[in-house]
Design a protein around this motif. Structure first.
Motif, PDB file in Angstrom:
ATOM      1  N   ASP A  71      -5.229 -39.790  38.906  1.00 32.96           N
ATOM      2  CA  ASP A  71      -4.625 -39.659  37.791  1.00 32.96           C
ATOM      3  C   ASP A  71      -4.799 -40.837  36.824  1.00 32.96           C
ATOM      4  O   ASP A  71      -4.423 -41.669  37.223  1.00 32.96           O
ATOM      5  CB  ASP A  71      -2.684 -39.944  37.691  1.00 32.96           C
ATOM      6  CG  ASP A  71      -2.853 -38.057  38.604  1.00 32.96           C
ATOM      7  OD1 ASP A  71      -3.469 -36.807  39.325  1.00 32.96           O
ATOM      8  OD2 ASP A  71      -1.219 -38.044  39.412  1.00 32.96           O
ATOM      9  N   GLN A  72      -5.669 -40.431  35.630  1.00 33.92           N
ATOM     10  CA  GLN A  72      -5.755 -41.379  34.347  1.00 33.92           C
ATOM     11  C   GLN A  72      -5.435 -40.879  33.298  1.00 33.92           C
ATOM     12  O   GLN A  72      -5.108 -39.768  32.823  1.00 33.92           O
ATOM     13  CB  GLN A  72      -7.063 -41.603  34.419  1.00 33.92           C
ATOM     14  CG  GLN A  72      -7.719 -42.284  35.527  1.00 33.92           C
ATOM     15  CD  GLN A  72      -9.416 -42.330  35.682  1.00 33.92           C
ATOM     16  OE1 GLN A  72     -10.154 -42.896  35.251  1.00 33.92           O
ATOM     17  NE2 GLN A  72     -10.092 -41.375  36.487  1.00 33.92           N
ATOM     18  N   VAL A  80      -2.196 -37.570  30.270  1.00 37.20           N
ATOM     19  CA  VAL A  80      -2.867 -37.811  32.054  1.00 37.20           C
ATOM     20  C   VAL A  80      -3.710 -37.137  32.395  1.00 37.20           C
ATOM     21  O   VAL A  80      -3.350 -35.609  32.485  1.00 37.20           O
ATOM     22  CB  VAL A  80      -1.504 -38.474  32.697  1.00 37.20           C
ATOM     23  CG1 VAL A  80      -2.342 -38.827  34.377  1.00 37.20           C
ATOM     24  CG2 VAL A  80      -0.940 -39.603  32.542  1.00 37.20           C
ATOM     25  N   GLY A  82      -5.302 -34.936  36.000  1.00 34.49           N
ATOM     26  CA  GLY A  82      -5.452 -35.254  37.064  1.00 34.49           C
ATOM     27  C   GLY A  82      -7.182 -35.220  37.864  1.00 34.49           C
ATOM     28  O   GLY A  82      -7.837 -33.445  38.659  1.00 34.49           O
ATOM     29  N   GLU A  83      -7.766 -36.695  38.262  1.00 33.36           N
ATOM     30  CA  GLU A  83      -9.319 -36.818  37.830  1.00 33.36           C
ATOM     31  C   GLU A  83     -10.290 -36.551  38.891  1.00 33.36           C
ATOM     32  O   GLU A  83      -9.339 -37.187  40.010  1.00 33.36           O
ATOM     33  CB  GLU A  83      -9.494 -37.649  36.984  1.00 33.36           C
ATOM     34  CG  GLU A  83      -9.547 -37.523  35.483  1.00 33.36           C
ATOM     35  CD  GLU A  83     -10.228 -36.976  34.824  1.00 33.36           C
ATOM     36  OE1 GLU A  83     -11.117 -35.682  35.221  1.00 33.36           O
ATOM     37  OE2 GLU A  83     -10.784 -36.879  33.687  1.00 33.36           O
ATOM     38  N   GLY A 152      -3.463 -46.511  37.051  1.00 32.62           N
ATOM     39  CA  GLY A 152      -4.190 -44.603  37.098  1.00 32.62           C
ATOM     40  C   GLY A 152      -3.152 -44.889  39.128  1.00 32.62           C
ATOM     41  O   GLY A 152      -2.320 -45.523  39.267  1.00 32.62           O
ATOM     42  N   HIS A 165      -6.960 -26.080  40.607  1.00 36.48           N
ATOM     43  CA  HIS A 165      -6.820 -26.919  40.274  1.00 36.48           C
ATOM     44  C   HIS A 165      -7.999 -27.121  39.091  1.00 36.48           C
ATOM     45  O   HIS A 165      -7.932 -27.238  38.069  1.00 36.48           O
ATOM     46  CB  HIS A 165      -6.257 -28.764  40.694  1.00 36.48           C
ATOM     47  CG  HIS A 165      -6.880 -29.793  40.211  1.00 36.48           C
ATOM     48  ND1 HIS A 165      -5.839 -30.046  39.260  1.00 36.48           N
ATOM     49  CD2 HIS A 165      -7.460 -30.912  39.830  1.00 36.48           C
ATOM     50  CE1 HIS A 165      -5.870 -31.143  39.160  1.00 36.48           C
ATOM     51  NE2 HIS A 165      -7.474 -31.772  38.953  1.00 36.48           N
ATOM     52  N   LEU A 171      -8.848 -31.469  33.496  1.00 31.12           N
ATOM     53  CA  LEU A 171      -9.548 -32.420  33.709  1.00 31.12           C
ATOM     54  C   LEU A 171     -11.300 -32.160  33.762  1.00 31.12           C
ATOM     55  O   LEU A 171     -11.640 -31.311  33.186  1.00 31.12           O
ATOM     56  CB  LEU A 171     -10.266 -32.508  34.901  1.00 31.12           C
ATOM     57  CG  LEU A 171     -10.406 -31.709  36.497  1.00 31.12           C
ATOM     58  CD1 LEU A 171     -11.446 -31.947  37.681  1.00 31.12           C
ATOM     59  CD2 LEU A 171      -9.729 -30.885  36.915  1.00 31.12           C
TER      60      LEU A 171
END
Length: 206
Positions: A71-72, A80, A82-83, A152, A165, A171
């Protein structure tokens, strides 16, 4: 008109554009270059080209059937995301080595097996190639080693939630990841990757 019939087009889409000049417009983390082209009809047109190195993202499956996320905060969406773990490939570094390094640095996870599932262009006006790795047998081996401007949270989601997701659009590498998963599901892989390939096929089946 049937799907096999061609639609109308302006000019010859296979005609080559001729680059007649380039000018650096901006130099930074991402550079911008203005390229001037002569089109097939003789007219001229200018285009801004984004200059950034190739990147790699890792779809990392853990030993207990989960997927690792990082998460970044992302400055474009200003939120933010969720990468998938990943980042820039260093000059002279091969894709698999870069992916393993980024996974370890960002999340503290190490992959047991890795498969390069190809790459795609980041955008029509970008020089960047977005590479995808499929990683199996990932396990936590230490703490992340983030750079000075990295922050993150590392977390995992159930593999069964991965498709939702990716399809959520929340993302930045979802499209490349989906293409990579489909490519991996069809590839001739080493025996060590076959159980993961079967799992991916299950995830891709509605």
């Amino acid at each position: 008109m049937s799907a096999s019939q061609e639609s109308e087009s302006r000019g010859d889409p296979d005609s080559v554009w001729t680059k007649i000049g380039s000018e650096s417009m901006y130099t930074g983390y991402i550079g911008v270059r203005r390229d001037q082209y002569r089109l097939p009809d003789g007219s001229e047109s200018g285009w801004d080209v984004l200059l950034i190195g190739d990147t790699v993202s890792v779809v990392a499956f853990t030993e207990d059937d989960r997927v690792v996320l990082f998460d970044q905060y992302r400055v474009g969406p200003e939120s933010v995301l969720g990468e998938l773990p990943g980042g820039l490939i260093d000059p002279g570094e091969d894709v698999v080595t870069a992916g393993a390094r980024e996974l370890r640095e960002e999340t503290g996870y190490e992959a047991g097996v890795l498969h390069h599932a190809g790459a795609e262009w980041a955008a029509a006006n970008s020089r960047r190639r977005k590479n995808i790795l499929i990683a199996g047998g990932c396990r936590r081996v230490g703490d992340p080693s983030w750079g000075s401007e990295e922050t993150g949270r590392v977390r995992t989601i159930a593999a069964s939630d991965l498709m939702d997701h990716l399809l959520s659009g929340e993302l930045s590498d979802a499209g490349a990841a989906l293409r990579g998963l489909h490519s991996f599901s069809r590839a001739a892989v080493h025996s060590a990757l076959q159980p993961l390939q079967e799992r991916v096929k299950e995830l891709l089946t509605p």
